[in-house]
Every structure is written in C-alpha cells, then in structure tokens.
Motif scaffolding. Structure first.
Motif, PDB file in Angstrom:
ATOM      1  N   SER A   1     -26.538 -35.345  10.343  1.00 36.92           N
ATOM      2  CA  SER A   1     -26.433 -36.261  11.481  1.00 36.92           C
ATOM      3  C   SER A   1     -27.601 -37.239  11.551  1.00 36.92           C
TER       4      SER A   1
ATOM      5  N   GLU B   1     -13.710 -29.179  11.894  1.00 35.37           N
ATOM      6  CA  GLU B   1     -14.142 -29.420  13.272  1.00 35.37           C
ATOM      7  C   GLU B   1     -13.927 -28.186  14.144  1.00 35.37           C
TER       8      GLU B   1
ATOM      9  N   TYR C   1     -21.299 -33.631  17.532  1.00 38.13           N
ATOM     10  CA  TYR C   1     -20.269 -34.241  16.692  1.00 38.13           C
ATOM     11  C   TYR C   1     -19.557 -35.364  17.453  1.00 38.13           C
TER      12      TYR C   1
END
Length: 217
Positions: free
Chosen positions: A114, A178, A189
């Motif tokens: 990320s 996910e 997310y």
C-alpha cells in the motif's frame, strides 16, 4: 549528471548497504537480502544499483527475468533516506525496463504494498486486484518506449489487450482475495482503491473473465 547501472553480487550488496545510515532503510535492505537468499540464487541474478558518475550508490532494485525471457518481475525497490525525492528510483526503473526490452522481455509484473502505490501509480501502472497477502498486483505488457510509454499505453490500449493471453494467470492470482482481509485491512483496502480510481481494474478483469467463460459454454 550521467547515471549507470551496476549489478551487485551478494558480497558487493552487503558492502554497499553497510554504508546506509538510516535504520529503517537498512532494515529493509537486510530483509531484502534474506528474502533473496531464501528464494533465488545470486549466481544467476542479484541486485541492481543506480550509480552516479562518481560511483555513488543511489537506489537499489531486486528484479529477475524469467527463464523463458517473457517476464521481468520486480521484487524490492528502495532508496536510502538521504537520496529520496530526487527521482533516482524512477530513473533506475526506467533503465531496468530499457534493459529488459533489449533482452526481449515482453511483460512486467510486480506486487506493490500500500505504501508504494503513490510511486507506481504516478508512473502510470495499473492493478488487477490484490494477491493472497494483500499486495496490489500488476501484470502488463512492456511498452516499446519503456517506462516513458507506460501511461500512454494504458490510455490507448483496451483492457483485453493489456491482459492478453495472461488473463487466466492474472485472474487466478487475485480472485477472491478481498474476502480474506481482516477488518483493518478491509478499511485500508477501501481507501486504497478509492485513491487508485481508474487505475484499479478488478471489476473490469472480473467482467472480461466472466464473458470469456460464458462464450466457452
């Protein structure tokens, strides 16, 4: 300023990172060394460093071209704290991609944490989803113009052509991951994909894959 690449073997890499004085980067450099030791041989490929005309080591990248010569895969890219915000990582990646093109590689792939999304997204890369540990998965053709052609390639080519014959491999890499995220990971997310916007193509991948499956019935 003239820049060039230098390939480091294990001994050279250890000597180079010993000069890094910020603990966070040094810790990541040590983790990269341990990871490469576990998964790959230094005899085949190792770390590439960007050097200036004085031989100073500015930015590091672990990457590998597969034995079939099709993919260049990026693993760990990092720049010591004192060298950041100067474009060294981008320049290193540009030279690596140019070299991969000369060696006839056709695609580039990597998984981004990320914290690295801003860097890669600013260069034009897109993502098909997240892998099984929650990192953002990229798998794309290598533009003929190298890194400088990435953004225009994404804009001009269809999603189907970007996937190409690799759609099953890409779909298997990201499908359903996910659902395995923790609550905190899910919140992060959601923020990430909102920030990525049109550079996150998970839904488009699913639609194309479903359409192909239905056409094969």
């Amino acid at each position: 300023m003239e820049y060039h690449l230098r390939n480091l073997d294990r001994k050279g890499y250890i000597a180079s990172i010993a000069l890094i004085d910020d603990p966070k980067t040094l810790r990541f450099a040590d983790q990269s060394l341990a990871w490469w030791d576990r998964h790959f041989s230094w005899k085949a490929q190792g770390c590439t460093v960007l050097c200036d005309d004085k031989g100073n080591h500015l930015s590091y990248l672990f990457s590998k071209i597969d034995r079939y010569g099709e993919y260049i895969t990026l693993y760990n890219l990092f720049t010591p704290a004192l060298q950041r915000r100067k474009g060294y990582a981008k320049h290193l990646l540009s030279l690596i991609m140019a070299d991969a093109l000369k060696r006839h590689a056709r695609r580039i792939t990597f998984s981004s944490v990320s914290e690295s999304l801003n860097f890669y997204s600013a260069l034009g890369f897109i993502y098909w989803g997240i892998n099984d540990i929650g990192d953002y998965y990229c798998n794309l053709p290598l533009p003929n113009e190298g890194l400088e052609g990435m953004e225009s390639m994404i804009q001009e080519r269809s999603t189907e052509s970007l996937l190409g014959k690799n759609i099953e491999k890409i779909y298997a890499k990201v499908h359903g991951n996910e659902s395995n995220l923790t609550l905190n990971q899910t919140i992060k997310y959601g923020k990430d994909i909102e920030k990525l916007g049109k550079q996150y193509l998970s839904d488009e991948l699913q639609e194309i894959h479903t359409a192909q499956e239905e056409s094969n019935l």
